[in-house]
Design an enzyme around this catalytic site. Structure first.
Site, short mmCIF file in Angstrom:
data_model
loop_
_atom_site.label_atom_id
_atom_site.label_comp_id
_atom_site.label_asym_id
_atom_site.label_seq_id
_atom_site.Cartn_x
_atom_site.Cartn_y
_atom_site.Cartn_z
N ASP A 1 -45.38 37.17 118.17
CA ASP A 1 -45.20 36.61 119.58
C ASP A 1 -43.54 37.02 119.83
O ASP A 1 -42.93 36.55 118.94
CB ASP A 1 -45.43 35.08 119.75
N ASN B 1 -42.19 36.55 123.09
CA ASN B 1 -41.61 35.65 124.00
C ASN B 1 -41.80 34.32 124.06
O ASN B 1 -41.61 33.43 125.31
CB ASN B 1 -42.08 36.32 125.63
N ASP C 1 -44.33 32.25 124.14
CA ASP C 1 -45.44 31.67 124.60
C ASP C 1 -46.72 31.37 123.73
O ASP C 1 -47.69 30.89 124.17
CB ASP C 1 -45.98 32.35 125.91
N ASP D 1 -47.77 39.70 121.01
CA ASP D 1 -47.96 40.48 122.13
C ASP D 1 -47.49 41.94 121.98
O ASP D 1 -47.33 42.09 120.72
CB ASP D 1 -46.79 39.98 123.32
N ASP E 1 -60.74 48.82 121.09
CA ASP E 1 -62.02 48.08 121.00
C ASP E 1 -62.61 48.21 122.03
O ASP E 1 -61.98 47.64 123.22
CB ASP E 1 -61.77 46.49 120.54
N ASP F 1 -68.00 47.68 120.48
CA ASP F 1 -68.34 46.50 120.12
C ASP F 1 -69.94 46.21 120.21
O ASP F 1 -70.38 46.99 121.13
CB ASP F 1 -67.81 45.32 121.07
N GLU G 1 -69.70 48.94 115.86
CA GLU G 1 -70.11 47.72 115.18
C GLU G 1 -71.69 47.51 115.43
O GLU G 1 -72.08 47.48 116.46
CB GLU G 1 -69.36 46.39 115.99
N HIS H 1 -62.12 40.22 112.00
CA HIS H 1 -61.58 39.01 112.75
C HIS H 1 -62.81 38.21 112.64
O HIS H 1 -62.74 36.94 113.45
CB HIS H 1 -60.93 39.33 113.98
N ASP H 2 -64.17 38.46 112.44
CA ASP H 2 -65.22 37.79 112.46
C ASP H 2 -66.00 37.36 111.21
O ASP H 2 -66.82 36.68 111.21
CB ASP H 2 -66.45 38.50 113.02
C1 NOJ Z 1 -68.65 41.34 118.27
C2 NOJ Z 1 -66.99 40.97 118.03
O1 NOJ Z 1 -66.50 41.38 116.97
C3 NOJ Z 1 -66.71 39.57 118.21
O2 NOJ Z 1 -65.60 38.99 117.93
C4 NOJ Z 1 -67.55 39.01 119.51
O3 NOJ Z 1 -67.31 37.71 119.86
C5 NOJ Z 1 -68.67 39.41 119.83
N1 NOJ Z 1 -68.96 41.11 119.43
C6 NOJ Z 1 -68.99 39.69 121.32
O4 NOJ Z 1 -68.50 40.41 122.04
#
Ligand code: NOJ
Length: 560
Positions: free
Chosen positions: A21, A23, A25, A29, A98, A203, A265, A329-330
Site C-alpha cells: 500500500d 497511499n 488506505d 495498490d 485474472d 477463473d 483454473e 490465494h485460495d
Molecule cells: C476461484 C478463485 O480463485 C476464488 O478466489 C474465487 O472465490 C472463486 N473462483 C469465485 O470466483
C-alpha cells in the site's frame, strides 16, 4: 522444439490487495506493485499474474466484477495500469490478468438491467428460473460459499424468479448459451489484449457450461446445509458436455489471434479428463491449475504426491504442457501445509520451491512464498474476511456447532491464510501500510519479513533467485525428460531431468526426519556436480552420501 514464452516463464502471482500500500488506505495498490517491480526482476520473475483488480464491490475480493474495463479505485486507475504494463514490459516482465467469465457482480450493469424485467434485453445474460410450484428453488444446488442456508438460487422480488449463483448471491452466474453475452465477453477480452496484456488466468473456466435442464444433484445432502435440503456439489456444473466446444469457440474468436498465455483454473478435474483441455491440438487452453495436490483437504502423502505428479507429467507426451504450483490465494500457505513452519521453516520452504521449479512445467510463485510466509490462525471469526470461511462458519453455527469447534475446523484451510499482508519489514503492520490494513497482519511478521530474509545468510529469497537462475542456465529444467528414482520411498523425492546436453539430478527429503537411502546403483559411476543445495553444511559430493537431512534439497548436473 522451440518453446513458447509461457513455457519458459517464471510466473509470480500478485494479490494486489495485500501486496504493498502506498497511499495509507490499508489496501495494496498498483503504485505499490510498480515500486516492487525491481524486486520481482531480481527474483527472476518473467511474468506477473494479477488477481482481479477490476472495479468491484469486493464481496469476493475482486472476483465479483462490476466493470470489466476499469481498475478498482482502491488499486489505482487505468492510466496507472498502462504505465505499469509499459514498465513491466520494458523490464522483460509480462502481465497476465485474472479473468472471471463464470459470473459477474450483481452490481454489474448487465445484471442491473437483467433483473428489471423478464423482457429486458439483458435478461438472458444470466440464468433465471421460475420457482417450483411450492415456491421453492428450481433445484437442490448449494452455493460454494455456504451463504444463507446454502441455496445456489436467489429469489428476486422484481420479477418473481430465481437467479443462479454458484458462489455468492452477490455473484450471479452468466449464461454462456446466449450469443449476445458471448460477443460482449469476446469484445471485452480483445480490449485487454489490444491494450497489451499477455494473457489470462481463467477463473473457474470448466464451469461455464451448465448441465442440460439443471437437474437436482444426486449427491446425498450433508451438514451443515444438507439439513435445509441443499447439496454443495462442486462437480455438477464442472466439465459438462459442451464445455470443449465453447472453449474452442472462444479460442478461435479471441485467444488464437494473440501471442498470449491462458491458464485455466479447473477444480474437479483429474488427469483423466485434462488432455481434452490442454492438448495443444485441441485449441482450447494452454495449461490448467489442477487441485489434485494443492486443494485436497487431506494432506497428501509423499507417495501420493509422486503418483499425482507422474500422471500429470505423462500428459506432456501428448503435446500438452502443465503448471507447477503448490498453493495460491485460495489455500493455506505452502510452508505450513506441506512443509514445517516451525523448526524447519527455512529448509522446508526452499525444498518445496525446489520441487515446483525443477519438475516439468511452468512454475508459479504465490506472493510471500519467497520469504517463507506462514499461515495466520486468527483466534476469532471476526478477524476472518473471506466469504467461504465466514459463510461456512455461520452455517455451521446455525446448524448447532460450537463456535470453537467450527473455527477449529476452518482455520487450517481458510483462504485468509494466504491473504494477509505481505511482510516487508519489522515495523508496524510489517511495512505494508502506514494506515490500518484491510485484514490483520500475521503476528509472526517481526520474525518473518522480507528485510530480515534478505539480510540472512540463509535467505529463502536468495535461494529462489538460484532456482530461477537454474531455469535460465540449465536447458534440462525446461526441456528435459523426467524420471523418478526411488519411486516407492515414502520420504525421498528424487528424479532425473535429461536433455541432449545434460542431465540434472534432483534429490529432496520431503520429511522432518533424516533419511538413509541406498543410492541407486545407476548413479554411482558418474561424476555429479552439485549446482544447488539448501543445506550448505553437507558435503558437495554425492560419493559416499547415505543420509539426507530433514527437508534437504539438492540439484546435481552431469554434462554430456
Ligand atoms: C476461484 C478463485 O480463485 C476464488 O478466489 C474465487 O472465490 C472463486 N473462483 C469465485 O470466483
Amino acid at each position: 522444439m522451440q518453446k513458447k514464452w509461457w513455457q519458459e516463464a517464471v510466473v509470480y502471482q500478485i494479490y494486489c490487495k495485500s501486496f504493498k500500500d502506498t497511499n495509507g488506505d490499508g489496501v495494496g495498490d498498483l503504485a505499490g506493485v510498480m515500486e516492487k517491480l525491481p524486486m520481482l526482476k531480481e527474483l527472476g520473475v518473467t511474468c506477473i499474474w494479477f488477481n482481479p483488480i477490476y472495479k468491484s464491490p469486493q464481496v469476493d475480493n475482486g472476483y465479483d466484477i462490476s466493470d470489466y474495463q476499469d481498475i478498482d479505485p482502491a488499486y489505482g486507475t487505468i492510466e496507472q495500469f498502462k504505465e505499469l504494463l509499459d514498465k513491466a514490459h520494458a523490464m522483460g516482465i509480462r502481465v497476465v490478468m485474472d479473468l472471471v467469465l463464470n459470473h459477474t457482480s450483481d452490481e454489474h450493469p448487465w445484471f442491473k438491467e437483467s433483473r428489471k424485467s423478464k423482457d429486458n434485453p439483458y435478461r438472458n445474460y444470466y440464468v433465471w428460473r421460475a420457482p417450483k410450484e411450492n415456491g421453492k428453488e428450481p433445484n437442490n444446488w448449494g452455493n460454494y460459499f455456504y451463504e444463507g442456508r446454502g441455496s445456489a438460487w436467489q429469489f428476486d422480488e422484481a420479477t418473481g424468479e430465481y437467479y443462479l449463483h454458484n458462489y455468492s448471491w452477490k455473484m450471479p452466474d452468466v449464461n454462456w448459451e446466449y450469443e449476445p453475452l458471448r460477443q460482449d465477453m469476446y469484445k471485452m477480452m480483445r480490449w485487454w489484449l489490444d491494450l497489451g496484456v499477455d494473457g489470462f488466468r481463467l477463473d473457474a473456466i470448466n464451469r461455464l457450461k451448465k448441465p442440460e435442464g439443471l437437474p437436482d444433484s444426486k449427491m446425498p445432502p450433508a451438514p451443515p446445509v444438507g439439513i435445509y435440503g441443499y447439496v454443495v456439489d462442486r462437480a455438477i456444473c464442472t466439465n459438462v458436455p459442451g464445455i470443449h466446444e465453447l472453449l474452442r469457440e472462444i479460442n478461435k474468436n479471441v485467444w488464437s489471434k494473440y501471442d498470449m498465455m491462458t491458464v485455466g483454473e479447473t477444480g474437479n478435474l483429474s488427469s483423466d479428463g485434462a488432455l481434452d483441455y490442454i492438448c495443444q491440438d485441441h485449441n482450447e487452453i494452454d495449461m490448467v491449475f489442477h487441485f489434485e495436490i494443492g486443494k485436497n483437504p487431506k494432506i497428501i502423502t509423499v507417495n501420493e504426491y509422486k503418483e499425482t505428479q507422474q500422471r500429470w507429467i505423462d500428459l506432456m507426451k501428448h503435446n500438452a504442457w502443465i503448471s507447477q504450483f503448490l498453493t495460491n490465494h485460495d489455500s493455506p500457505r505452502q510452508v505450513s501445509r506441506f512443509g514445517n513452519d516451525g523448526e524447519y521453516r527455512v529448509p522446508s520452504a526452499k525444498m518445496l520451491a525446489t520441487l515446483v521449479h525443477t519438475m516439468p512445467g511452468t512454475p508459479f510463485i504465490y506472493q510471500g512464498e519467497e520469504i517463507g510466509m506462514t499461515n495466520v490462525y486468527f483466534d476469532t471469526i471476526d478477524d476472518y474476511n473471506e466469504r467461504y470461511t465466514v459463510g461456512k462458519y455461520n452455517t455451521m453455527i446455525e446448524a448447532g456447532e460450537k463456535p470453537e469447534v467450527a473455527l477449529g475446523k476452518l482455520r487450517a484451510m481458510s483462504r485468509d491464510n494466504a491473504r494477509t499482508p505481505y511482510q516487508w519489514d519489522g515495523t508496524d503492520n510489517a511495512g505494508f501500510t502506514s494506515g490500518k490494513p484491510w485484514i490483520k497482519v500475521n503476528p509472526r511478521y517481526p520474525e518473518i519479513n522480507y528485510e530480515r530474509d534478505r539480510a540472512s545468510a540463509d535467505s529463502i529469497f536468495d535461494y529462489y533467485k538460484k532456482l530461477t537462475g537454474l531455469r535460465r542456465e540449465h536447458p534440462a529444467v525446461i526441456d528435459g525428460d523426467f524420471r523418478f528414482l526411488l519411486y516407492d520411498d515414502p520420504k525421498i523425492v528424487m528424479f532425473l531431468r535429461k536433455c541432449a546436453r545434460e542431465t540434472l539430478l534432483v534429490v529432496t527429503n520431503f520429511s522432518d526426519d533424516p533419511v538413509k537411502v541406498a543410492f541407486p546403483e545407476e548413479l554411482r559411476a558418474n561424476k555429479w556436480k552439485r549446482v544447488l543445495t539448501n543445506r550448505e553444511d553437507t558435503a558437495p559430493s554425492l560419493e559416499g552420501r547415505e543420509e539426507w537431512l530433514p527437508w534437504e534439497a539438492e540439484v546435481y548436473t552431469l554434462s554430456c
